[in-house]
Design a protein around this motif. Sequence first.
Motif, short mmCIF file in Angstrom:
data_model
loop_
_atom_site.label_atom_id
_atom_site.label_comp_id
_atom_site.label_asym_id
_atom_site.label_seq_id
_atom_site.Cartn_x
_atom_site.Cartn_y
_atom_site.Cartn_z
N MET A 1 -32.69 0.13 -12.55
CA MET A 1 -33.42 -0.24 -11.36
C MET A 1 -32.96 0.59 -10.17
O MET A 1 -33.73 1.06 -9.47
CB MET A 1 -33.25 -1.73 -11.11
N ASP B 1 -27.25 -7.14 -10.37
CA ASP B 1 -28.63 -7.05 -10.86
C ASP B 1 -29.13 -5.60 -10.89
O ASP B 1 -30.28 -5.36 -11.24
CB ASP B 1 -29.55 -7.91 -9.98
N TRP C 1 -28.93 -3.24 -8.22
CA TRP C 1 -29.32 -2.69 -6.92
C TRP C 1 -28.20 -1.88 -6.31
O TRP C 1 -27.03 -2.19 -6.47
CB TRP C 1 -29.70 -3.81 -5.96
N ARG D 1 -36.72 -8.82 -6.21
CA ARG D 1 -37.49 -8.10 -7.23
C ARG D 1 -38.98 -8.10 -6.91
O ARG D 1 -39.67 -7.09 -7.06
CB ARG D 1 -37.28 -8.73 -8.60
N ASN E 1 -41.41 -4.84 -6.03
CA ASN E 1 -42.60 -4.56 -6.83
C ASN E 1 -43.88 -4.70 -6.02
O ASN E 1 -44.97 -4.73 -6.59
CB ASN E 1 -42.64 -5.49 -8.05
#
Length: 138
Positions: free
Chosen positions: A1, A25, A27, A117, A121
């Motif tokens: 990510m 996560d 980031w 998230r 997106n």
Amino acid sequence: MANRILLVEDEANILEAIGFILSRDGWDVRGHGKGETAIEEIDRVAPDVLVLDVMLPGRSGLDILRDVRARSETRDLPVLLLTAKGQARDREQAMSLGANAFLTKPFSNDELIATVRALANGHATGTAQPADTPRDDA
């Protein structure tokens, strides 16, 4: 990510906790603690998502949000506002100024991750309401 997040939060323990949650996560989290220099830091970091506390020293998160939306360079930057104030009026003001999402402290780790998230997106999440379930402190 590997998306970059700028977290503008003046409380070191909250900055560290949120930074850890989001880093775990995947980031790339950058932190900044001063309201008066937040716009310069946004320009320097060029984040994919901005997580902005409402109450900051020197300048409020709402004032910063107003400037973010007024500038062509940052007009479309996804912004999540965080606050300890959970009144409907505060949420309405944040959303009217252009926040993409709003979370009231304390919030769950899962709620934070899901919101970030969604913003990354391209989905505005609106106002997040406190859940009736127990939360992890962030």
